[in-house]
Write a protein that holds these residues in place. Structure first.
Motif, mmCIF file in Angstrom:
data_model
loop_
_atom_site.group_PDB
_atom_site.id
_atom_site.type_symbol
_atom_site.label_atom_id
_atom_site.label_comp_id
_atom_site.label_asym_id
_atom_site.label_seq_id
_atom_site.Cartn_x
_atom_site.Cartn_y
_atom_site.Cartn_z
ATOM 1 N N GLY A 81 0.404 -1.240 -0.237
ATOM 2 C CA GLY A 81 -0.035 -0.150 0.008
ATOM 3 C C GLY A 81 0.837 0.979 0.414
ATOM 4 N N ASP A 82 0.612 2.001 0.895
ATOM 5 C CA ASP A 82 1.277 4.209 1.143
ATOM 6 C C ASP A 82 2.160 3.528 1.622
ATOM 7 O OD1 ASP A 82 -1.322 5.002 -0.635
ATOM 8 O OD2 ASP A 82 -1.931 5.303 1.609
ATOM 9 N N SER A 83 3.255 2.079 1.606
ATOM 10 C CA SER A 83 3.539 2.579 2.957
ATOM 11 C C SER A 83 5.374 2.276 1.519
ATOM 12 C CB SER A 83 4.652 1.389 3.312
ATOM 13 O OG SER A 83 4.541 -0.445 2.244
ATOM 14 N N CYS A 84 4.717 2.441 0.349
ATOM 15 C CA CYS A 84 6.192 2.857 -0.680
ATOM 16 C C CYS A 84 6.212 3.899 -0.843
ATOM 17 C CB CYS A 84 5.698 1.999 -1.601
ATOM 18 S SG CYS A 84 4.311 2.430 -2.969
ATOM 19 N N ILE A 85 5.042 5.496 -0.710
ATOM 20 C CA ILE A 85 4.946 6.533 -1.012
ATOM 21 C C ILE A 85 6.188 6.743 0.754
ATOM 22 C CG2 ILE A 85 4.105 8.413 -1.125
ATOM 23 C CD1 ILE A 85 2.122 7.270 -2.529
ATOM 24 N N ASN A 89 9.477 17.476 -4.125
ATOM 25 C CA ASN A 89 8.187 17.410 -5.108
ATOM 26 C C ASN A 89 7.698 16.653 -6.058
ATOM 27 O OD1 ASN A 89 5.682 19.338 -5.660
ATOM 28 N ND2 ASN A 89 7.218 20.337 -6.974
ATOM 29 N N ILE A 90 6.495 15.324 -5.003
ATOM 30 C CA ILE A 90 6.293 14.539 -5.874
ATOM 31 C C ILE A 90 5.320 15.183 -6.808
ATOM 32 C CG2 ILE A 90 4.727 12.098 -5.917
ATOM 33 C CD1 ILE A 90 6.393 12.109 -3.189
ATOM 34 N N ASN A 91 5.510 14.862 -7.835
ATOM 35 C CA ASN A 91 4.417 14.783 -9.381
ATOM 36 C C ASN A 91 3.789 13.807 -9.661
ATOM 37 O OD1 ASN A 91 5.752 17.854 -9.650
ATOM 38 N ND2 ASN A 91 7.575 17.385 -11.167
ATOM 39 N N ASN A 92 3.790 12.259 -9.997
ATOM 40 C CA ASN A 92 3.025 11.831 -10.682
ATOM 41 C C ASN A 92 3.204 10.695 -9.564
ATOM 42 O OD1 ASN A 92 1.129 10.563 -12.130
ATOM 43 N ND2 ASN A 92 2.915 10.385 -13.768
ATOM 44 N N ILE A 93 2.291 9.885 -10.038
ATOM 45 C CA ILE A 93 2.152 8.460 -8.703
ATOM 46 C C ILE A 93 1.783 7.308 -9.279
ATOM 47 C CG2 ILE A 93 2.085 7.168 -6.836
ATOM 48 C CD1 ILE A 93 1.982 9.314 -4.755
ATOM 49 N N LYS A 94 2.242 6.251 -9.822
ATOM 50 C CA LYS A 94 1.674 5.444 -10.772
ATOM 51 C C LYS A 94 1.229 4.343 -9.935
ATOM 52 C CE LYS A 94 1.803 2.613 -14.759
ATOM 53 N NZ LYS A 94 2.891 2.118 -16.379
ATOM 54 N N LYS A 95 -0.185 3.721 -9.367
ATOM 55 C CA LYS A 95 0.091 2.457 -8.099
ATOM 56 C C LYS A 95 -0.016 1.462 -9.173
ATOM 57 C CE LYS A 95 -1.888 5.759 -5.213
ATOM 58 N NZ LYS A 95 -3.252 5.612 -4.398
ATOM 59 N N THR A 96 0.920 0.670 -9.146
ATOM 60 C CA THR A 96 0.630 -0.982 -10.181
ATOM 61 C C THR A 96 -0.087 -2.193 -9.130
ATOM 62 O OG1 THR A 96 2.533 -1.354 -8.401
ATOM 63 C CG2 THR A 96 3.897 -0.527 -10.567
ATOM 64 N N ASP A 97 -0.369 -2.607 -10.619
ATOM 65 C CA ASP A 97 -1.315 -3.779 -9.485
ATOM 66 C C ASP A 97 -1.029 -4.408 -8.955
ATOM 67 O OD1 ASP A 97 -2.175 -3.665 -12.031
ATOM 68 O OD2 ASP A 97 -1.370 -5.241 -13.315
ATOM 69 N N GLU A 98 0.520 -4.612 -8.371
ATOM 70 C CA GLU A 98 1.093 -5.342 -6.803
ATOM 71 C C GLU A 98 0.778 -4.193 -5.533
ATOM 72 O OE1 GLU A 98 5.559 -5.892 -5.085
ATOM 73 O OE2 GLU A 98 5.066 -4.550 -6.257
ATOM 74 N N TYR A 99 0.357 -2.723 -5.860
ATOM 75 C CA TYR A 99 0.042 -2.324 -4.739
ATOM 76 C C TYR A 99 -1.560 -1.878 -4.159
ATOM 77 C CZ TYR A 99 -2.376 1.884 -3.013
ATOM 78 O OH TYR A 99 -2.421 3.251 -1.887
ATOM 79 N N HIS A 100 -2.151 -2.884 -5.451
ATOM 80 C CA HIS A 100 -3.629 -2.970 -5.223
ATOM 81 C C HIS A 100 -4.148 -3.884 -4.554
ATOM 82 C CE1 HIS A 100 -5.067 1.030 -7.177
ATOM 83 N NE2 HIS A 100 -3.836 0.970 -8.067
#
Length: 69
Positions: free
Chosen positions: A25-29, A41-52
């Motif tokens: 989950g959000d622990s990666c961020i 400055n984080i501009n873009n976050i792409k969540k992968t299938d692994e995240y979900h």
């Protein structure tokens, strides 16, 4: 527990791309912010299938714990 990795790539303009593996989950961020500092400055976050998938498993464990206790 799978190995956790943060892979950083810096392009010619100095833009940093961070890819994480093995986080739930959000622990990666949180791990990227901890590594690079809160001033990034984080501009873009792409969540992968692994995240979900990790989020679903985590939620299922919470439900099971409440029913068992």
């Amino acid at each position: 527990m799978p190995e956790q990795q943060i892979i950083l790539t810096i392009d010619e303009q100095g833009k940093i791309n961070a890819k994480t593996e093995g986080f739930q989950g959000d622990s990666c961020i949180a791990a990227v912010v901890e590594l690079l500092g809160e001033q990034i400055n984080i501009n873009n976050i792409k969540k992968t299938d692994e995240y979900h998938q990790s989020q679903t498993v985590k939620a299922a464990n919470i439900v099971e714990n409440k029913r068992g206790g």
